[in-house]
Structures are given as C-alpha cells and as structure tokens.
Design a protein around this motif. Structure first.
Motif, mmCIF file in Angstrom:
data_model
loop_
_atom_site.group_PDB
_atom_site.id
_atom_site.type_symbol
_atom_site.label_atom_id
_atom_site.label_comp_id
_atom_site.label_asym_id
_atom_site.label_seq_id
_atom_site.Cartn_x
_atom_site.Cartn_y
_atom_site.Cartn_z
ATOM 1 N N LEU A 1 -107.585 -49.280 163.770
ATOM 2 C CA LEU A 1 -107.758 -50.707 163.502
ATOM 3 C C LEU A 1 -108.552 -51.423 164.588
ATOM 4 O O LEU A 1 -108.789 -52.636 164.487
ATOM 5 N N ASP A 2 -108.942 -50.673 165.638
ATOM 6 C CA ASP A 2 -109.747 -51.223 166.729
ATOM 7 C C ASP A 2 -109.058 -52.443 167.351
ATOM 8 O O ASP A 2 -109.638 -53.533 167.457
ATOM 9 N N THR A 3 -107.813 -52.251 167.761
ATOM 10 C CA THR A 3 -107.000 -53.363 168.277
ATOM 11 C C THR A 3 -106.919 -53.403 169.805
ATOM 12 O O THR A 3 -106.103 -54.138 170.349
ATOM 13 N N ARG B 1 -100.945 -48.209 151.651
ATOM 14 C CA ARG B 1 -101.177 -46.803 151.304
ATOM 15 C C ARG B 1 -102.403 -46.254 152.043
ATOM 16 O O ARG B 1 -102.379 -45.126 152.550
ATOM 17 N N GLN B 2 -103.461 -47.030 152.130
ATOM 18 C CA GLN B 2 -104.658 -46.574 152.838
ATOM 19 C C GLN B 2 -104.386 -46.377 154.322
ATOM 20 O O GLN B 2 -104.842 -45.396 154.926
ATOM 21 N N LEU B 3 -103.628 -47.312 154.915
ATOM 22 C CA LEU B 3 -103.287 -47.163 156.331
ATOM 23 C C LEU B 3 -102.422 -45.930 156.540
ATOM 24 O O LEU B 3 -102.610 -45.182 157.507
ATOM 25 N N ALA B 4 -101.492 -45.703 155.620
ATOM 26 C CA ALA B 4 -100.634 -44.518 155.721
ATOM 27 C C ALA B 4 -101.453 -43.235 155.652
ATOM 28 O O ALA B 4 -101.264 -42.307 156.447
ATOM 29 N N GLU B 5 -102.385 -43.179 154.714
ATOM 30 C CA GLU B 5 -103.211 -41.972 154.560
ATOM 31 C C GLU B 5 -104.054 -41.715 155.801
ATOM 32 O O GLU B 5 -104.205 -40.575 156.239
ATOM 33 N N VAL C 1 -98.705 -55.379 162.980
ATOM 34 C CA VAL C 1 -99.266 -54.286 162.187
ATOM 35 C C VAL C 1 -99.819 -54.824 160.872
ATOM 36 O O VAL C 1 -100.947 -54.491 160.463
ATOM 37 N N ALA C 2 -99.037 -55.662 160.201
ATOM 38 C CA ALA C 2 -99.484 -56.215 158.922
ATOM 39 C C ALA C 2 -100.751 -57.051 159.093
ATOM 40 O O ALA C 2 -101.695 -56.947 158.289
ATOM 41 N N ARG C 3 -100.786 -57.875 160.132
ATOM 42 C CA ARG C 3 -101.952 -58.745 160.352
ATOM 43 C C ARG C 3 -103.206 -57.910 160.640
ATOM 44 O O ARG C 3 -104.282 -58.164 160.092
ATOM 45 N N PHE C 4 -103.065 -56.901 161.515
ATOM 46 C CA PHE C 4 -104.214 -56.054 161.843
ATOM 47 C C PHE C 4 -104.672 -55.254 160.620
ATOM 48 O O PHE C 4 -105.874 -55.049 160.403
ATOM 49 N N ILE D 1 -92.052 -50.547 158.711
ATOM 50 C CA ILE D 1 -92.479 -51.065 160.013
ATOM 51 C C ILE D 1 -92.892 -52.525 159.877
ATOM 52 O O ILE D 1 -92.489 -53.382 160.676
ATOM 53 N N GLU D 2 -93.694 -52.833 158.862
ATOM 54 C CA GLU D 2 -94.183 -54.199 158.702
ATOM 55 C C GLU D 2 -93.050 -55.182 158.393
ATOM 56 O O GLU D 2 -93.125 -56.363 158.751
#
Length: 261
Positions: A55-57, A20-24, A8-11, A36-37
């Motif tokens: 994140l287009d993973t 914060r942006q990912l959370a929002e 998650v952190a790497r992506f 989580i990270e």
C-alpha cells in the motif's frame, strides 16, 4: 486494535483495493482482513510489513503495531488466539498442568473454571464452558487441522473435579487419540531431560502458511510472531516429541489407567 484496523481500511480504500484483493496480494484470507479492519483481530507485525510495502504507507502500519498499547495486544478472552485456532491448518500443543482445551469434556472444563482464584460466578462459568465446548468441533470437522498434543503424565494422574469427572476424561481422551489427524503423546514421570521446563505453549500454522505461537502466564497471554522465537519453540516441541511416549505407548497408558478404575 480499532485504530490500526481503521488505518488498514483507509489505506486499502485509498489504494482502490477490495478486502478480497488485499487478502490475495498479501497471501491471507478475506475474513482475516475484515476482522482486522473491524478491530476484532490484531494486525500482526509480518502482515503489517507486507501491507506497508503493497500500500506504499511508508511503514505506517508497522510503526502502529510496534507502538500499540499492551492492553490492545492482549484482547479479552484471548479472542485473537481463538480466531487463529478456528482457522489453523495445524496445531502443536504442550501442556503440563491441565488438559488442553480442545479435548476437554464438559465436566472437566467446568472443574477447571471452578478452580479459578478468585472465584467466578456460576453464570461466568457457564459462559466459559459453552465457549470451550464450541471449540471442540474443530477436532471432528470434515477436514480437521493436523493436531499434536504433548501432555504431562501429571494431568492424567490428577483427579480434577472428582472420580467421575476423571473417569470420563480418560475415556474421552482415549477416544480422541483415535481420531484422524490427532497425535497424542504423554510426557512420563521420571524423565532425566525435559525440553519445555519453561511451561506450556501452542504452535500453529494459519491458512496463509504463517507460523505463530501462543503462550499464557498467570496474568496474561501473548501471540508470538517473531521468526526467531517461533524457531526456538519449534525446536523445543520437536525435542518434546522425542522425549514423550509415542502415540501407541500413550494409548497403552490410557488403557491401563482405565483398567484401574
């Protein structure tokens, strides 16, 4: 969990997003992303799917979660559930053998842990009692979660720990029944129908309005996130509340039991 958290952190970093942006953008909390990270909280499948899209993973996180070893899905001391409980907007709790953890007194909690088989050390008992008492603050914080308890009458009749522990438990439970945001109901003896014969469970709603459940067995615990399973447990709980005594009748039962001491 640490491997999934590292992914998650790497992506996230590759997408040039802060926690914060990912959370929002995934409708969750920054503290949740951080946990989580760091591998302290499991990534649940619905959130993994939202992250994969954002994140287009190519479903990498969904695949990782679905193939996580069972030992990682059930963290020691059920830490994942305790994190969720601390942040929950609402809790709905059914118990049929022992008083729910949140309204337990210190002496009752100690009696619970002393009943464990195999026996655990006094040091471990003290640690677990301290942890349980810290959780009680949830019920009296400035804005407590909306909390519903449905408990079997058997819990109110058993004298776990002895007469003094029992009396203290009844008095404390009666006081808890008057706290704001708490609905306490007792499932009485003599029922001809019971919606939860399969055993106890907890429903909760997270700050990002995700509905989850938690169940325990003799040898493990499980966080439930599947919408179909949540729907079934929600139906069970709704039916339980119609079968149990209402809140006022429950207070009357507690008053009668206290009068018999």
């Amino acid at each position: 969990m640490k491997l999934v958290g590292a992914l998650v952190a790497r992506f996230r970093i590759a997408a040039e997003l802060t926690q914060r942006q990912l959370a929002e953008q995934t409708c969750t909390q920054p503290e949740t992303i951080a946990s989580i990270e760091q591998g302290r909280r499991a990534l649940l499948l619905p959130l993994a799917r939202r992250m994969d899209i954002l994140l287009d993973t190519k479903k990498a996180l969904e695949t990782a979660v679905e193939n996580m070893p069972e030992v990682d899905l059930i963290p020691a001391w059920a830490e994942e559930y305790l994190d969720l409980e601390r942040e929950a907007l609402s809790l709905s709790w059914f118990e049929n053998q022992v008083l729910p953890g949140l309204p337990q007194t210190e002496s009752y909690a100690r009696a619970v842990f002393r009943s464990k088989v195999p026996v655990i050390s006094e040091e471990d008992i003290n640690t677990q009692v301290s942890s349980r008492l810290e959780r009680k603050a949830i019920l009296t914080r400035r804005v407590p979660p909306t909390t519903s308890f449905v408990i079997s009458e058997a819990i109110l009749r058993d004298r776990l720990g002895g007469d003094e522990v029992y009396a203290e438990m009844l008095r404390h439970l009666r006081a808890c029944s008057d706290l704001p945001g708490i609905a306490l109901q007792v499932m009485p003896f003599g029922q001809q129908a019971h919606a939860a014969l399969d055993g106890p469970f907890i429903l909760l709603e997270t700050p990002d309005y995700q509905r989850l459940a938690y169940t325990e067995t003799q040898r493990g615990s499980r966080i439930v996130s599947d919408p179909d399973e949540i729907s079934i447990l929600s139906q069970k709980y709704a039916m339980l509340r119609t079968q149990a005594l209402n809140t006022e009748d429950t207070k009357g039962l507690l008053d009668r039991l206290l009068g018999e001491l």
